[in-house]
Design a protein around this motif. Structure first.
Motif, PDB file in Angstrom:
ATOM      1  N   LYS A  63     111.233  26.183  -7.611  1.00 27.26           N
ATOM      2  CA  LYS A  63     110.196  25.156  -7.590  1.00 27.26           C
ATOM      3  C   LYS A  63     110.477  24.177  -6.459  1.00 27.26           C
ATOM      4  O   LYS A  63     111.624  23.842  -6.199  1.00 27.26           O
ATOM      5  CB  LYS A  63     110.167  24.409  -8.923  1.00 27.26           C
ATOM      6  N   GLU A  64     109.399  23.739  -5.791  1.00 33.86           N
ATOM      7  CA  GLU A  64     109.546  22.783  -4.701  1.00 33.86           C
ATOM      8  C   GLU A  64     108.519  21.665  -4.845  1.00 33.86           C
ATOM      9  O   GLU A  64     107.467  21.843  -5.461  1.00 33.86           O
ATOM     10  CB  GLU A  64     109.360  23.479  -3.350  1.00 33.86           C
ATOM     11  N   ILE A  65     108.862  20.518  -4.257  1.00 30.15           N
ATOM     12  CA  ILE A  65     107.990  19.356  -4.275  1.00 30.15           C
ATOM     13  C   ILE A  65     108.145  18.649  -2.925  1.00 30.15           C
ATOM     14  O   ILE A  65     109.220  18.685  -2.327  1.00 30.15           O
ATOM     15  CB  ILE A  65     108.357  18.414  -5.455  1.00 30.15           C
ATOM     16  N   THR A  66     107.066  18.036  -2.455  1.00 37.57           N
ATOM     17  CA  THR A  66     107.137  17.334  -1.174  1.00 37.57           C
ATOM     18  C   THR A  66     107.632  15.903  -1.394  1.00 37.57           C
ATOM     19  O   THR A  66     107.490  15.353  -2.501  1.00 37.57           O
ATOM     20  CB  THR A  66     105.760  17.275  -0.486  1.00 37.57           C
ATOM     21  N   PRO A  67     108.178  15.290  -0.362  1.00 39.51           N
ATOM     22  CA  PRO A  67     108.592  13.891  -0.485  1.00 39.51           C
ATOM     23  C   PRO A  67     107.434  12.980  -0.910  1.00 39.51           C
ATOM     24  O   PRO A  67     107.627  12.063  -1.714  1.00 39.51           O
ATOM     25  CB  PRO A  67     109.098  13.543   0.915  1.00 39.51           C
ATOM     26  N   LYS A  68     106.228  13.227  -0.402  1.00 41.20           N
ATOM     27  CA  LYS A  68     105.062  12.409  -0.782  1.00 41.20           C
ATOM     28  C   LYS A  68     104.779  12.528  -2.273  1.00 41.20           C
ATOM     29  O   LYS A  68     104.445  11.543  -2.931  1.00 41.20           O
ATOM     30  CB  LYS A  68     103.825  12.819   0.026  1.00 41.20           C
ATOM     31  N   GLU A  69     104.913  13.729  -2.823  1.00 44.08           N
ATOM     32  CA  GLU A  69     104.695  13.931  -4.259  1.00 44.08           C
ATOM     33  C   GLU A  69     105.762  13.194  -5.064  1.00 44.08           C
ATOM     34  O   GLU A  69     105.471  12.611  -6.110  1.00 44.08           O
ATOM     35  CB  GLU A  69     104.689  15.416  -4.599  1.00 44.08           C
ATOM     36  N   VAL A  70     106.994  13.209  -4.576  1.00 48.55           N
ATOM     37  CA  VAL A  70     108.077  12.501  -5.266  1.00 48.55           C
ATOM     38  C   VAL A  70     107.799  11.009  -5.281  1.00 48.55           C
ATOM     39  O   VAL A  70     107.993  10.339  -6.300  1.00 48.55           O
ATOM     40  CB  VAL A  70     109.450  12.795  -4.604  1.00 48.55           C
ATOM     41  N   GLU A  71     107.303  10.468  -4.167  1.00 43.78           N
ATOM     42  CA  GLU A  71     106.991   9.044  -4.084  1.00 43.78           C
ATOM     43  C   GLU A  71     105.986   8.611  -5.148  1.00 43.78           C
ATOM     44  O   GLU A  71     106.027   7.481  -5.626  1.00 43.78           O
ATOM     45  CB  GLU A  71     106.423   8.689  -2.702  1.00 43.78           C
ATOM     46  N   ARG A  72     105.084   9.515  -5.525  1.00 46.35           N
ATOM     47  CA  ARG A  72     104.040   9.176  -6.507  1.00 46.35           C
ATOM     48  C   ARG A  72     104.521   9.258  -7.954  1.00 46.35           C
ATOM     49  O   ARG A  72     103.828   8.813  -8.861  1.00 46.35           O
ATOM     50  CB  ARG A  72     102.832  10.078  -6.308  1.00 46.35           C
ATOM     51  N   LEU A  73     105.690   9.855  -8.186  1.00 42.43           N
ATOM     52  CA  LEU A  73     106.204   9.996  -9.550  1.00 42.43           C
ATOM     53  C   LEU A  73     106.727   8.664 -10.079  1.00 42.43           C
ATOM     54  O   LEU A  73     107.237   7.839  -9.330  1.00 42.43           O
ATOM     55  CB  LEU A  73     107.320  11.039  -9.589  1.00 42.43           C
ATOM     56  N   VAL A  74     106.620   8.489 -11.387  1.00 42.18           N
ATOM     57  CA  VAL A  74     107.148   7.295 -12.039  1.00 42.18           C
ATOM     58  C   VAL A  74     108.522   7.628 -12.612  1.00 42.18           C
ATOM     59  O   VAL A  74     108.655   8.528 -13.438  1.00 42.18           O
ATOM     60  CB  VAL A  74     106.204   6.826 -13.167  1.00 42.18           C
ATOM     61  N   ASN A  75     109.540   6.922 -12.142  1.00 42.60           N
ATOM     62  CA  ASN A  75     110.916   7.091 -12.617  1.00 42.60           C
ATOM     63  C   ASN A  75     111.413   8.536 -12.622  1.00 42.60           C
ATOM     64  O   ASN A  75     111.865   9.035 -13.650  1.00 42.60           O
ATOM     65  CB  ASN A  75     111.076   6.490 -14.018  1.00 42.60           C
ATOM     66  N   PRO A  76     111.346   9.213 -11.482  1.00 43.86           N
ATOM     67  CA  PRO A  76     111.860  10.591 -11.454  1.00 43.86           C
ATOM     68  C   PRO A  76     113.383  10.616 -11.559  1.00 43.86           C
ATOM     69  O   PRO A  76     114.062   9.659 -11.187  1.00 43.86           O
ATOM     70  CB  PRO A  76     111.402  11.100 -10.088  1.00 43.86           C
ATOM     71  N   ASN A  77     113.906  11.698 -12.086  1.00 45.82           N
ATOM     72  CA  ASN A  77     115.354  11.918 -12.160  1.00 45.82           C
ATOM     73  C   ASN A  77     115.762  12.644 -10.887  1.00 45.82           C
ATOM     74  O   ASN A  77     115.545  13.844 -10.766  1.00 45.82           O
ATOM     75  CB  ASN A  77     115.716  12.763 -13.383  1.00 45.82           C
ATOM     76  N   ILE A  78     116.326  11.888  -9.941  1.00 46.63           N
ATOM     77  CA  ILE A  78     116.673  12.449  -8.643  1.00 46.63           C
ATOM     78  C   ILE A  78     118.182  12.588  -8.522  1.00 46.63           C
ATOM     79  O   ILE A  78     118.923  11.639  -8.770  1.00 46.63           O
ATOM     80  CB  ILE A  78     116.136  11.566  -7.500  1.00 46.63           C
ATOM     81  N   ILE A  79     118.608  13.791  -8.138  1.00 43.52           N
ATOM     82  CA  ILE A  79     120.018  14.038  -7.862  1.00 43.52           C
ATOM     83  C   ILE A  79     120.149  14.278  -6.364  1.00 43.52           C
ATOM     84  O   ILE A  79     119.509  15.172  -5.809  1.00 43.52           O
ATOM     85  CB  ILE A  79     120.550  15.255  -8.639  1.00 43.52           C
ATOM     86  N   ASP A  80     120.959  13.471  -5.716  1.00 45.25           N
ATOM     87  CA  ASP A  80     121.212  13.577  -4.281  1.00 45.25           C
ATOM     88  C   ASP A  80     122.520  14.335  -4.111  1.00 45.25           C
ATOM     89  O   ASP A  80     123.573  13.865  -4.547  1.00 45.25           O
ATOM     90  CB  ASP A  80     121.308  12.178  -3.671  1.00 45.25           C
ATOM     91  N   VAL A  81     122.460  15.528  -3.520  1.00 41.75           N
ATOM     92  CA  VAL A  81     123.647  16.378  -3.418  1.00 41.75           C
ATOM     93  C   VAL A  81     124.374  16.237  -2.078  1.00 41.75           C
ATOM     94  O   VAL A  81     125.256  17.034  -1.760  1.00 41.75           O
ATOM     95  CB  VAL A  81     123.318  17.868  -3.699  1.00 41.75           C
TER      96      VAL A  81
END
Length: 94
Positions: A2-20
């Motif tokens: 599954k993939e998502i664009t940075p713009k789509e991530v910006e629109r999410l409310v409180n996403p769980n983001i893991i920076d590797v």
């Protein structure tokens, strides 16, 4: 995978983001609220993650996060790769 664009991530409310990315890379700027788990430590820190949550995986360009997304998915986690990584991120950084 599954993939998502940075713009789509910006629109999410409180996403769980893991920076590797490595710690020094994250110190130079990261998405607010993201959790840093360097790719090399991910397998040792799986116990910190919740299989009922959706995670968005981020790195510098999308390559490491792609590997991390595949790894997490193979272990039963709901993971989505942010394509293009921080190089394509236009939102706020800390």
């Amino acid at each position: 995978m599954k993939e998502i664009t940075p713009k789509e991530v910006e629109r999410l409310v409180n996403p769980n983001i893991i920076d590797v990315r490595e710690t020094d890379e994250v110190a130079a700027g990261h998405i607010p609220g993201s959790v840093n788990i360097p790719l090399g430590l991910l397998e040792f820190r799986l116990h910190e993650l919740d299989k009922t949550k959706e995670y968005i995986i981020v790195c510098r360009s999308g390559a490491r996060s792609g590997r991390a997304t595949e790894f997490l998915s193979s272990h039963g986690f709901h993971a989505t790769n942010m394509v293009g990584g921080m190089m394509n991120w236009e939102g706020n950084v800390q």
